[in-house]
Scaffold this active site. Structure first.
Site, PDB file in Angstrom:
ATOM      1  N   PHE A  57       0.843  -1.201   0.000  1.00  0.00           N
ATOM      2  CA  PHE A  57       0.000   0.000   0.000  1.00  0.00           C
ATOM      3  C   PHE A  57       0.879   1.252   0.000  1.00  0.00           C
ATOM      4  O   PHE A  57       2.078   1.205   0.260  1.00  0.00           O
ATOM      5  CB  PHE A  57      -0.922  -0.042   1.219  1.00  0.00           C
ATOM      6  CG  PHE A  57      -1.872   1.112   1.326  1.00  0.00           C
ATOM      7  CD1 PHE A  57      -2.844   1.326   0.366  1.00  0.00           C
ATOM      8  CD2 PHE A  57      -1.804   1.988   2.397  1.00  0.00           C
ATOM      9  CE1 PHE A  57      -3.729   2.396   0.463  1.00  0.00           C
ATOM     10  CE2 PHE A  57      -2.677   3.058   2.513  1.00  0.00           C
ATOM     11  CZ  PHE A  57      -3.637   3.260   1.542  1.00  0.00           C
ATOM     12  N   ASN A  85       1.588   3.706   1.905  1.00  0.00           N
ATOM     13  CA  ASN A  85       2.431   4.145   3.016  1.00  0.00           C
ATOM     14  C   ASN A  85       3.388   3.073   3.515  1.00  0.00           C
ATOM     15  O   ASN A  85       4.039   3.258   4.539  1.00  0.00           O
ATOM     16  CB  ASN A  85       1.563   4.636   4.184  1.00  0.00           C
ATOM     17  CG  ASN A  85       0.712   3.523   4.778  1.00  0.00           C
ATOM     18  OD1 ASN A  85       0.716   2.398   4.303  1.00  0.00           O
ATOM     19  ND2 ASN A  85      -0.035   3.851   5.823  1.00  0.00           N
ATOM     20  N   LYS A  86       3.502   1.955   2.815  1.00  0.00           N
ATOM     21  CA  LYS A  86       4.325   0.859   3.293  1.00  0.00           C
ATOM     22  C   LYS A  86       5.794   1.044   2.901  1.00  0.00           C
ATOM     23  O   LYS A  86       6.142   1.840   2.025  1.00  0.00           O
ATOM     24  CB  LYS A  86       3.800  -0.470   2.752  1.00  0.00           C
ATOM     25  CG  LYS A  86       2.402  -0.826   3.264  1.00  0.00           C
ATOM     26  CD  LYS A  86       2.371  -0.902   4.786  1.00  0.00           C
ATOM     27  CE  LYS A  86       1.059  -1.444   5.335  1.00  0.00           C
ATOM     28  NZ  LYS A  86      -0.051  -0.491   5.212  1.00  0.00           N
ATOM     29  N   ASN A  87       6.667   0.263   3.549  1.00  0.00           N
ATOM     30  CA  ASN A  87       8.112   0.368   3.287  1.00  0.00           C
ATOM     31  C   ASN A  87       8.443   0.085   1.834  1.00  0.00           C
ATOM     32  O   ASN A  87       9.350   0.689   1.261  1.00  0.00           O
ATOM     33  CB  ASN A  87       8.878  -0.606   4.179  1.00  0.00           C
ATOM     34  CG  ASN A  87       8.778  -0.260   5.649  1.00  0.00           C
ATOM     35  OD1 ASN A  87       7.720   0.138   6.139  1.00  0.00           O
ATOM     36  ND2 ASN A  87       9.886  -0.386   6.370  1.00  0.00           N
TER      37      ASN A  87
END
Length: 374
Positions: free
Chosen positions: A170, A172-174
Site C-alpha cells: 500500500f 504508506n508501506k516500506n
C-alpha cells in the site's frame, strides 16, 4: 518514488503487456529470493493475501482463528470472509505491542484452527514461542507481514516462519506499489491452491497461452480476481532494490527519535526499545502519559503542522465485531488501555533529523498545553 519507478512503468507501457506477465514473474521470484521463501505470488493487496491464506488452509464455518485486536481490521476481516470466527488476543506489554504468546495459550479452544500474527510496526512477534504453541496444538500460523518487509528474527525474514506470509505494498508501506501485496509459503500444496485461486480458479493464464503453453484452460475451483498488474510489479521491483537502504534510514531516524524523546520528554514511553531481531521500522509509535487527552494532543500537533495518527483502534471495539469475537468470560482491558494512549509520529525515509527535532519540540509544547491543570 523517483525516476527509476517512472522509467520502469514506461518500459511496461512500451512492451504493451499490462497484466500478469514477465514483470510480475520477475517480481515474485526476486521477492521470494529476498525473504527466503520457496514460493511467492503477487496479489492486488494484503487483504486478499490474507483471504487467500485462509482459503488455502481450508478454514471455514465453525473454525476459530486467534488474532490480535491491535491491528488493522483486515487481519480479522479475512477470517470472517471464509465464515470462520476471529478470537482476539492480548498484546504482550507496553514495551511490546505484538500478540502475546501466553494469551494465545489462554484463548485456545477445541475449535481453534489457526493463529494470525501481525508484526506490529515492523517489529516481529515472538515466532519461536508461537510456533512451539502451534505445533503443540496442531494449529496453522499465518503471518500478517504488512508492516515488515525486510524485518528478521534469528536470521529469518518475516513471512517465512509460518505456513503463509502476507505482505502489503500500500501507499504508506516500506515497499510501495500504490496498491498491491504478496503471499509467501514454503509449502507446495498451499502454493498451488493460491496460484489457482488468485485468478478465477483457472489452470492456465493469458501469459501461458501467449507463450504456447496452453490454448485453453479448465476452471478447477471457485477462484477470485486477485491479480497484480505489470505496472505495479515494475514499481515493486524498483522499490525492492531500495528497501534495505530505506529501512536503514528508518532505523537511523527511530534511534534519533528515541534519543531526543528521552532528552526532551522522558515521560513519553516508546515501545520496542530493546526488541530482538531486526525491525523494518515501519511505524514510530509512542504512548502518551495516562492523564494526557489524546484527541487534544493530536489536534495541538496538527495546529503545529505535524500529522499524527493512531495504530490502531482495537478491532474488537468496532460495531461490526462486538459480541462475536471475544472468548467467553474474557476481556481485553490491557489492549484497550494501551490503544487509548498510542500515537504514531511521522516516519519515512525522506524525513530529516531537523524535522524530528521539530516533532519532539512540538510534543514537549503540546504536553504542557494539554495538561489537565494547564
Amino acid at each position: 518514488m523517483g525516476e527509476e519507478e517512472k522509467a520502469a512503468v514506461l518500459a511496461v507501457l512500451d512492451r504493451r503487456w499490462l497484466t500478469m506477465g514477465e514483470e510480475t514473474q520477475h517480481f515474485e521470484q526476486e521477492f521470494a529470493d529476498y525473504v527466503g521463501a520457496t514460493f511467492a505470488y503477487a496479489v492486488s493487496n494484503c487483504t486478499v493475501a490474507l483471504h487467500l491464506a485462509c482459503l488455502a488452509l481450508g478454514l471455514g464455518p465453525g473454525d476459530e482463528v486467534l488474532v490480535p485486536s491491535l491491528t488493522f481490521v483486515a487481519t480479522a476481516a479475512a477470517v470472517r470472509y471464509v465464515g470462520a470466527t476471529p478470537r482476539f488476543v492480548e498484546i504482550t506489554s507496553e514495551k511490546d505491542l505484538t500478540i502475546s504468546p501466553q494469551d494465545i495459550v489462554n484463548c485456545i479452544t477445541p475449535r481453534t484452527r489457526a493463529i494470525i500474527v501481525m508484526h506490529y510496526g515492523g517489529y516481529m512477534c515472538d515466532m519461536p514461542s508461537i510456533l512451539n504453541i502451534a505445533r503443540q496444538h496442531n494449529l496453522f500460523v499465518i503471518e500478517d507481514a504488512a508492516h515488515s518487509p525486510g524485518a528478521s528474527l534469528e536470521g529469518r525474514k518475516a513471512g517465512v516462519w509460518g505456513d503463509i506470509g502476507c505482505f502489503s505494498f500500500f501507499s504508506n508501506k516500506n515497499l510501495s506499489t500504490g496498491e498491491g501485496g504478496m503471499v509467501t509459503t514454503h509449502r507446495q500444496d498451499i502454493a498451488e491452491k493460491i496460484r489457482v485461486l488468485r485468478s478465477h480458479g483457472m489452470t492456465a493464464l493469458t501469459w501461458d497461452r501467449h507463450h504456447g503453453h496452453a490454448w485453453s484452460y479448465d476452471v478447477v475451483a471457485l477462484g477470485y480476481n486477485y491479480r497484480l498488474d505489470e505496472l505495479r510489479s515494475a514499481i515493486g521491483r524498483v522499490q525492492l532494490r531500495k528497501l534495505e537502504a530505506n529501512n536503514q534510514r528508518r532505523e537511523d531516524l527511530v534511534a534519533y527519535y528515541r534519543e531526543k524523546i528521552c532528552e526532551r520528554v522522558p515521560n513519553i514511553e516508546v515501545p520496542f526499545e530493546s526488541h530482538p531481531g531486526q525491525s523494518s521500522y515501519h511505524l514510530m509509535p509512542i504512548l502518551l502519559p495516562r492523564e494526557t487527552p489524546r484527541e487534544h494532543f493530536m489536534e495541538s500537533m496538527k495546529r503545529r503542522g505535524i500529522q499524527t495518527s493512531i495504530h490502531y483502534p482495537p478491532v474488537h471495539q468496532f460495531s461490526a465485531y462486538q459480541g462475536i469475537t471475544l472468548v467467553q468470560g474474557r476481556d481485553l482491558h490491557f489492549t484497550e488501555s494501551i490503544a487509548n494512549r498510542e500515537v504514531t509520529l511521522p516516519l519515512y525515509p525522506m524525513l530529516t533529523k531537523a524535522q524530528v527535532d521539530e516533532v519532539v519540540e512540538a510534543i514537549f509544547e503540546t504536553l504542557i498545553e494539554t495538561q489537565p491543570n494547564h
